[in-house]
Design a protein around this motif. Structure first.
Motif, PDB file in Angstrom:
ATOM      1  N   GLN A   1      35.716  45.451  22.978  1.00  0.00           N
ATOM      2  CA  GLN A   1      36.612  45.906  24.019  1.00  0.00           C
ATOM      3  C   GLN A   1      36.903  44.742  24.970  1.00  0.00           C
ATOM      4  O   GLN A   1      35.982  44.005  25.341  1.00  0.00           O
ATOM      5  CB  GLN A   1      35.951  47.073  24.777  1.00  0.00           C
TER       6      GLN A   1
ATOM      7  N   PHE B   1      38.391  43.674  28.747  1.00  0.00           N
ATOM      8  CA  PHE B   1      38.571  44.222  30.091  1.00  0.00           C
ATOM      9  C   PHE B   1      39.203  43.177  30.999  1.00  0.00           C
ATOM     10  O   PHE B   1      39.071  41.978  30.779  1.00  0.00           O
ATOM     11  CB  PHE B   1      37.223  44.607  30.723  1.00  0.00           C
TER      12      PHE B   1
ATOM     13  N   GLN C   1      39.100  42.181  35.143  1.00  0.00           N
ATOM     14  CA  GLN C   1      38.402  42.420  36.402  1.00  0.00           C
ATOM     15  C   GLN C   1      39.047  41.584  37.501  1.00  0.00           C
ATOM     16  O   GLN C   1      39.053  40.356  37.429  1.00  0.00           O
ATOM     17  CB  GLN C   1      36.909  42.077  36.288  1.00  0.00           C
TER      18      GLN C   1
ATOM     19  N   GLY D   1      36.077  41.337  43.044  1.00  0.00           N
ATOM     20  CA  GLY D   1      35.411  42.394  43.784  1.00  0.00           C
ATOM     21  C   GLY D   1      35.738  43.797  43.318  1.00  0.00           C
ATOM     22  O   GLY D   1      35.390  44.771  43.990  1.00  0.00           O
ATOM     23  N   LYS D   2      36.384  43.913  42.181  1.00  0.00           N
ATOM     24  CA  LYS D   2      36.832  45.228  41.708  1.00  0.00           C
ATOM     25  C   LYS D   2      36.133  45.640  40.422  1.00  0.00           C
ATOM     26  O   LYS D   2      35.277  44.930  39.897  1.00  0.00           O
ATOM     27  CB  LYS D   2      38.357  45.184  41.462  1.00  0.00           C
ATOM     28  N   GLY D   3      36.525  46.800  39.932  1.00  0.00           N
ATOM     29  CA  GLY D   3      35.946  47.338  38.724  1.00  0.00           C
ATOM     30  C   GLY D   3      36.549  46.744  37.466  1.00  0.00           C
ATOM     31  O   GLY D   3      37.309  45.771  37.508  1.00  0.00           O
ATOM     32  N   LEU D   4      36.200  47.347  36.343  1.00  0.00           N
ATOM     33  CA  LEU D   4      36.641  46.873  35.038  1.00  0.00           C
ATOM     34  C   LEU D   4      37.737  47.780  34.509  1.00  0.00           C
ATOM     35  O   LEU D   4      37.542  48.989  34.387  1.00  0.00           O
ATOM     36  CB  LEU D   4      35.467  46.871  34.054  1.00  0.00           C
TER      37      LEU D   4
ATOM     38  N   SER E   1      39.946  48.652  31.292  1.00  0.00           N
ATOM     39  CA  SER E   1      40.003  48.449  29.848  1.00  0.00           C
ATOM     40  C   SER E   1      41.417  48.061  29.436  1.00  0.00           C
ATOM     41  O   SER E   1      42.395  48.704  29.832  1.00  0.00           O
ATOM     42  CB  SER E   1      39.588  49.732  29.126  1.00  0.00           C
TER      43      SER E   1
ATOM     44  N   LEU F   1      37.102  39.915  30.478  1.00  0.00           N
ATOM     45  CA  LEU F   1      35.787  40.080  29.872  1.00  0.00           C
ATOM     46  C   LEU F   1      35.927  40.708  28.493  1.00  0.00           C
ATOM     47  O   LEU F   1      36.743  41.613  28.300  1.00  0.00           O
ATOM     48  CB  LEU F   1      34.906  41.001  30.723  1.00  0.00           C
TER      49      LEU F   1
ATOM     50  N   PHE G   1      28.229  42.259  27.237  1.00  0.00           N
ATOM     51  CA  PHE G   1      29.357  41.542  27.813  1.00  0.00           C
ATOM     52  C   PHE G   1      29.218  40.035  27.705  1.00  0.00           C
ATOM     53  O   PHE G   1      28.110  39.479  27.763  1.00  0.00           O
ATOM     54  CB  PHE G   1      29.498  41.892  29.301  1.00  0.00           C
TER      55      PHE G   1
END
Lengths: 113, 114
Positions: free
Chosen positions: A34, A36, A38, A41-44, A46, A89, A103
């Motif tokens: 997968q 990603f 990012q 300072g934030k989320g992942l 997809s 990522l 990861f």
């Protein structure tokens, strides 16, 4: 033990360039891989999921490929834009029953206007 | 579009205090995960949870950590006695039936231990 590596760690390109991000994994016995995005300072978020039986997946300007035998995946970004600037990522899902992701350390992309 | 949510977005605590990080996975998902990312480092797996029990945990997930799904919607991570090195971004993730499926991540909780 699965190890995931991403090269390069950082990349800076002018707007409009096509570019390739690399991901390698040591254990080819994966269920899927997968990609990603990012933001700082934030989320992942997809981007793409490639199953082990697939060779590639496409979404808009993104194309991800998978070569299990060589332990490699690439993320191709066409016609890059400043808004593509982020860390990318990759994560491999191994053959454990739990589906945990392993990861890479990410590639930080800067697209200059 | 369904999404994973996490609260709080930022938690500051004193060393030795207990913290509970909360997550609401996507409603029809069956597999739940916690990951963490120490600043500048890789995202690391902590624990997976399925059918109301832990299915796998990493070496990081020692006796100070616990997870719970207290009701049909929430999934929590508790750290009993926080240490400075627990400072990190904690991500919750969920996936639907089958390990072939895409994992969806929440926005994360930034934990700062002073």
């Amino acid at each position: 033990k699965q190890e995931v590596t991403q090269i390069p760690a950082a990349l800076s390109v002018p707007e409009g360039e096509n570019l390739v991000l690399n991901c390698s994994f040591t254990d080819s016995a994966i269920y899927n891989l997968q990609w990603f995005r990012q933001d700082p300072g934030k989320g992942l978020t997809s981007l793409l999921l490639i199953q082990s039986s697939q060779r590639e997946q496409t979404s808009g300007r993104l194309n991800a490929s998978l070569d299990k035998s060589s332990g490699r995946s690439t993320l191709y970004i066409a016609a890059s834009q400043p808004g593509d600037s982020a860390t990318y990522l990759c994560a491999a899902k191994g053959q454990s029953n739990t589906g945990k992701l392993i990861f890479g350390q990410g590639t930080t992309l800067q697209v200059k206007p | 579009e369904p999404e994973v949510t996490q609260t709080p977005s930022h938690q500051v605590t004193q060393m030795g205090q207990e913290v509970i990080l909360r997550c609401v996975p996507i409603s029809n998902h069956l597999y739940f995960y916690w990951y963490r990312q120490i600043l500048g480092q890789k995202v690391e797996f902590l624990v997976s949870f399925y059918n109301n029990e832990i299915s796998e945990k990493s070496e990081i997930f020692d006796d100070q950590f616990s997870v719970e799904r207290p009701d049909g919607s929430n999934f929590t991570l508790k750290i009993r006695s926080t240490k400075l090195e627990d400072s990190a971004m904690y991500f919750c993730a969920s996936t639907g039936q089958g390990q072939y499926n895409e994992q969806f991540f929440g926005p994360g909780t930034r934990l700062t231990v002073l």
